[in-house]
Enzyme design. Structure first.
Site, PDB file in Angstrom:
ATOM      1  N   HIS B 188      54.400-119.118  20.530  1.00  0.00           N
ATOM      2  CA  HIS B 188      55.513-118.249  20.163  1.00  0.00           C
ATOM      3  C   HIS B 188      56.787-119.066  19.990  1.00  0.00           C
ATOM      4  O   HIS B 188      57.644-118.727  19.207  1.00  0.00           O
ATOM      5  CB  HIS B 188      55.714-117.174  21.223  1.00  0.00           C
ATOM      6  CG  HIS B 188      54.742-116.047  21.077  1.00  0.00           C
ATOM      7  ND1 HIS B 188      54.844-115.116  20.073  1.00  0.00           N
ATOM      8  CD2 HIS B 188      53.643-115.720  21.773  1.00  0.00           C
ATOM      9  CE1 HIS B 188      53.848-114.267  20.165  1.00  0.00           C
ATOM     10  NE2 HIS B 188      53.093-114.609  21.187  1.00  0.00           N
ATOM     11  N   ARG B 296      44.790-115.512  -1.925  1.00  0.00           N
ATOM     12  CA  ARG B 296      43.453-116.071  -1.673  1.00  0.00           C
ATOM     13  C   ARG B 296      42.800-115.253  -0.563  1.00  0.00           C
ATOM     14  O   ARG B 296      43.307-115.223   0.553  1.00  0.00           O
ATOM     15  CB  ARG B 296      43.574-117.531  -1.221  1.00  0.00           C
ATOM     16  CG  ARG B 296      44.285-118.419  -2.221  1.00  0.00           C
ATOM     17  CD  ARG B 296      44.328-119.868  -1.729  1.00  0.00           C
ATOM     18  NE  ARG B 296      45.134-120.692  -2.608  1.00  0.00           N
ATOM     19  CZ  ARG B 296      46.432-120.901  -2.441  1.00  0.00           C
ATOM     20  NH1 ARG B 296      47.065-120.360  -1.412  1.00  0.00           N
ATOM     21  NH2 ARG B 296      47.095-121.653  -3.294  1.00  0.00           N
ATOM     22  N   ARG B 332      42.501-112.505  -5.419  1.00  0.00           N
ATOM     23  CA  ARG B 332      41.338-113.196  -5.974  1.00  0.00           C
ATOM     24  C   ARG B 332      40.148-112.970  -5.041  1.00  0.00           C
ATOM     25  O   ARG B 332      40.261-113.146  -3.829  1.00  0.00           O
ATOM     26  CB  ARG B 332      41.619-114.704  -6.081  1.00  0.00           C
ATOM     27  CG  ARG B 332      40.430-115.471  -6.661  1.00  0.00           C
ATOM     28  CD  ARG B 332      40.730-116.938  -6.836  1.00  0.00           C
ATOM     29  NE  ARG B 332      40.822-117.603  -5.539  1.00  0.00           N
ATOM     30  CZ  ARG B 332      41.250-118.854  -5.391  1.00  0.00           C
ATOM     31  NH1 ARG B 332      41.635-119.562  -6.435  1.00  0.00           N
ATOM     32  NH2 ARG B 332      41.312-119.407  -4.201  1.00  0.00           N
ATOM     33  N   GLU B 431      39.435-121.688 -15.193  1.00  0.00           N
ATOM     34  CA  GLU B 431      39.452-122.946 -14.446  1.00  0.00           C
ATOM     35  C   GLU B 431      38.271-123.835 -14.822  1.00  0.00           C
ATOM     36  O   GLU B 431      38.065-124.886 -14.242  1.00  0.00           O
ATOM     37  CB  GLU B 431      39.504-122.700 -12.930  1.00  0.00           C
ATOM     38  CG  GLU B 431      38.419-121.792 -12.398  1.00  0.00           C
ATOM     39  CD  GLU B 431      38.620-121.428 -10.929  1.00  0.00           C
ATOM     40  OE1 GLU B 431      39.304-122.158 -10.221  1.00  0.00           O
ATOM     41  OE2 GLU B 431      38.065-120.396 -10.512  1.00  0.00           O
ATOM     42  N   ASN B 454      44.143-126.773 -10.946  1.00  0.00           N
ATOM     43  CA  ASN B 454      43.529-127.840 -10.139  1.00  0.00           C
ATOM     44  C   ASN B 454      42.086-128.076 -10.555  1.00  0.00           C
ATOM     45  O   ASN B 454      41.669-129.202 -10.799  1.00  0.00           O
ATOM     46  CB  ASN B 454      43.576-127.483  -8.648  1.00  0.00           C
ATOM     47  CG  ASN B 454      44.981-127.230  -8.162  1.00  0.00           C
ATOM     48  OD1 ASN B 454      45.930-127.428  -8.905  1.00  0.00           O
ATOM     49  ND2 ASN B 454      45.117-126.795  -6.929  1.00  0.00           N
ATOM     50  N   ASP B 455      41.305-126.988 -10.634  1.00  0.00           N
ATOM     51  CA  ASP B 455      39.916-127.145 -11.045  1.00  0.00           C
ATOM     52  C   ASP B 455      39.805-127.445 -12.536  1.00  0.00           C
ATOM     53  O   ASP B 455      38.958-128.233 -12.942  1.00  0.00           O
ATOM     54  CB  ASP B 455      39.098-125.895 -10.687  1.00  0.00           C
ATOM     55  CG  ASP B 455      38.568-125.980  -9.257  1.00  0.00           C
ATOM     56  OD1 ASP B 455      38.400-127.109  -8.764  1.00  0.00           O
ATOM     57  OD2 ASP B 455      38.345-124.927  -8.633  1.00  0.00           O
ATOM     58  N   ARG B 465      39.415-134.824  -7.765  1.00  0.00           N
ATOM     59  CA  ARG B 465      40.847-134.983  -7.449  1.00  0.00           C
ATOM     60  C   ARG B 465      41.089-135.543  -6.047  1.00  0.00           C
ATOM     61  O   ARG B 465      42.201-135.916  -5.711  1.00  0.00           O
ATOM     62  CB  ARG B 465      41.565-133.648  -7.634  1.00  0.00           C
ATOM     63  CG  ARG B 465      40.940-132.543  -6.836  1.00  0.00           C
ATOM     64  CD  ARG B 465      41.612-131.216  -7.074  1.00  0.00           C
ATOM     65  NE  ARG B 465      40.722-130.176  -6.575  1.00  0.00           N
ATOM     66  CZ  ARG B 465      41.032-128.924  -6.415  1.00  0.00           C
ATOM     67  NH1 ARG B 465      42.214-128.528  -6.722  1.00  0.00           N
ATOM     68  NH2 ARG B 465      40.185-128.050  -5.934  1.00  0.00           N
ATOM     69  N   CYS B 502      48.305-120.239 -12.099  1.00  0.00           N
ATOM     70  CA  CYS B 502      48.490-120.167 -10.645  1.00  0.00           C
ATOM     71  C   CYS B 502      48.152-121.474  -9.941  1.00  0.00           C
ATOM     72  O   CYS B 502      48.200-121.554  -8.732  1.00  0.00           O
ATOM     73  CB  CYS B 502      47.680-119.014 -10.056  1.00  0.00           C
ATOM     74  SG  CYS B 502      45.909-119.249 -10.155  1.00  0.00           S
TER      75      CYS B 502
END
Lengths: 88, 543
Positions: B188, B296, B332, B431, B454-455, B465, B502
């Site tokens: 916390h 996600r 997604r 992708e 990215n993909d 990558r 995205c």
């Protein structure tokens, strides 16, 4: 005595905050004993440390029992809290 | 100069003098007593004083960090009144005829070790909460107070660890930063630091404590988690620069909140945020994103030890939709496999996981898992403005199968009399090079495309990558990649669909103009980049 089984929907399980909310509400039923039972643990619904120590996770089935004055109302309130994810 | 590294919990830099946090712990001795009733009365008094203090801390927290974060102190008050805890203390006083301080200390140790032994990291951290409330009671027997650490100038507080109540009790106007040797990011204390906007680094290790003394100069870098003790001149200059750049940037960006994402010539674009769980919604709203372009859903699977139930998923989706209050939320469907492995899926080892059994491929061969997620999504759709997108698409037949399952789910819900929204947008990720190349065939089937750069880069350039030897080849601005995006944009618009990006490339401001010229309708970036991209958009002239 009345009872009903519910499933925990909070992703983090019954952690500190939900435990606090439950204890606060259940203390209002002072002459009724409300218990939470899972497959291997049980805890009094007014004892914050016991509930936390039971470590009830998301998806766990919990049997709620209420015994005493206003038992149906106490049970209904507890069920409502579980189902609503304790307002989370 | 000594350098220590821990975990940064709030991104900012502080430079200042150390104040070592002195916790005044009353040492507890076991004393034999005769009058147990008087001892229990002393206990009641100390408890009452503790509750009063917690109430004051709660009020302060309410003002500084908000109700959700302040609630922990309400629960601390509850713990002080907990039956089992009190029974244990009184039992020790009565059976062992000992002083109340000792009974509290023993009970504290017992309860703390019970929490520490649980197989749940969240609960393990609760041991610290038990110790925090117990120390408070113990200090109140002697009326020792930790609350009045009088500090005259702004300092960097250094401690072994800080309890939540200690963190909130610090005077925010006099604390530049804090550094702890121990503690976890889940505590916390870390959450409170983030909410109080105080740069903090936690868990730098016990060696740090041996080196520090009051008044020493220290630099705390909350971005990198680095702490520099007695910094040399070069480090000091470099960090001074980094600090002023950071505050300049933050100031500039905050001025952009509430402004439109519009270029100098009047072209508008949506800027949404990517998130990986319900915890990040606060950051989305704080950075003024127009919606969520990528939610996600994997976290629901990764955090669980078994398949998440429909109810569990429904609760999470409903929460994000409600929190975004009618703004677009694109969820997604699960992207498990490749670098995101979950034991209970029993996927087995693959030679080539990136090219293997993952994402939509799993969903279509195990429709029961997929349908659970789809039912939860459709049920949640009535709580906001939902878009659903599917990852790793390579063919028309996959989209046909997905749409057939959507129809099945809708049919089932209707026969169960369960409501769902009629305006859910359906989209697919672009992708794979295959999806981009046949985007003319895919576009008529969907409402939108979202490019996962990215993909797309890794599959187009045939380079892993993660492999450091391929950095030169893995050119994120490669013409082949940009052409595939341009083709997809053209095909989307020709068939009345919209297109967003995205992946990480969406936040690359050296490409913002290129994307705008392609006609990209939406960019979805990490919450922290929303205002940076908005700033770039507002300085572009396409005319």
């Amino acid at each position: 005595m009345v009872s009903q089984t519910v499933e925990v929907v909070n992703t983090q399980g019954i952690h500190m905050r939900p435990a606090g909310v439950l204890v606060e509400e259940m203390k209002k039923f002072s002459d009724c004993t409300v218990m939470l039972k899972t497959a291997d643990k049980s805890a009094k619904a007014t004892a914050v440390m016991q509930i936390m120590a039971a470590g009830i996770k998301c998806g766990t089935k919990v049997e709620i029992t209420a015994d005493g004055v206003n038992e149906q109302a106490a049970l209904d309130k507890a069920v409502e809290l579980f189902k609503s994810g304790f307002g989370e | 100069m000594d350098k220590f590294t821990g975990k940064g919990v709030y991104g900012a830099i502080a430079i200042g003098k150390i104040s070592v946090f002195n916790r005044q712990e009353a040492s507890v001795r076991r004393i034999h007593i005769k009058d147990t009733e008087a001892e229990i009365k002393r206990l009641e008094k100390a408890k009452a004083r503790s509750s009063e203090q917690l109430q004051q801390i709660y009020n302060k927290a309410l003002k500084e960090v908000g109700e959700t974060n302040a609630q922990i102190f309400e629960i601390h008050m509850m713990m002080i009144e907990d039956e089992d805890y009190n029974e244990s203390i009184i039992n020790i006083i009565e059976t062992q005829m000992v002083n109340a301080e000792y009974a509290v200390a023993v009970t504290s140790d017992n309860f703390a070790s019970m929490f520490a032994s649980m197989d749940d990291t969240y609960m393990q951290v609760r041991a610290a909460d038990v110790k925090d409330i117990s120390n408070r009671i113990i200090n109140n027997f002697a009326a020792v107070s930790n609350e009045n650490n009088s500090i005259d100038e702004k300092v960097v507080i250094c401690a072994d660890d800080l309890a939540p109540s200690e963190t909130v009790s610090l005077d925010k106007n006099k604390v530049l930063a804090f550094v702890t040797a121990n503690g976890s990011v889940n505590s916390h204390t870390a959450i409170l630091a983030r909410n109080m906007n105080i740069p903090a680094v936690i868990g730098v290790g016990d060696k740090f404590l041996e080196k520090i003394k009051d008044g020493q100069t220290v630099i705390v870098d909350g971005f990198s988690g680095e702490v520099f003790l007695d910094p040399d001149e070069d480090t000091l200059n470099a960090m001074n620069k980094k600090q002023s750049e950071d505050s300049e940037k933050k100031k500039l960006l905050m001025e952009l909140k509430g402004k439109e994402n519009v270029t100098l010539d009047g072209t508008k674009i949506e800027i949404y945020a990517n998130i990986g769980g319900v915890d990040n919604i606060g950051a989305v709203l704080f950075n003024d994103a127009g919606g969520i372009g990528l939610f996600r859903s994997e976290f629901l699977y990764l955090e669980n030890s078994d398949y998440p139930t429909e109810e569990q998923q429904f609760t999470a989706y409903k929460k994000v939709l409600e929190s975004m209050a009618g703004k677009k939320v694109i969820i997604r469907t699960m992207d498990i496999g490749a670098d995101k492995q979950v034991d209970y899926f029993n996927l087995g080892k693959e030679e080539n996981p990136a090219l293997g059994f993952r994402a939509i491929r799993i969903c279509l061969s195990r429709p029961e898992i997929f349908k659970t997620q789809m039912r939860a999504l459709y049920r949640a759709s009535v709580y906001g403005n939902l878009g659903i997108m599917f990852p790793m698409i390579t063919s028309v037949s996959e989209v046909e199968k997905i749409k057939a399952i959507c129809e099945e789910v809708k049919h089932e819900l209707r026969s169960d009399n369960i409501e769902y929204s009629s305006s859910i947008e359906i989209g697919i990720m672009i992708e794979t090079p295959a999806a981009a190349i046949i985007s003319d065939k895919l576009a008529p089937m969907v409402d939108f495309f979202s490019v996962g750069t990215n993909d797309l880069i890794q599959y187009t350039l045939a380079c892993d990558r993660q492999n450091p030897n391929l950095e030169n080849i893995c050119d994120t601005h490669h013409e082949a990649v940009l052409r595939l995006i341009a083709i997809s944009a053209e095909n989307a618009h020709r068939h009345g669909a919209w297109i967003g990006i995205c992946g990480e490339l969406a936040a690359d401001t050296s490409l913002t103009e290129t994307f705008l010229r392609m006609g990209i309708d939406e960019l979805s970036v990490s919450p922290g980049f929303v205002l940076k991209v908005r700033n770039e958009v507002r300085n572009i002239d396409l005319s």
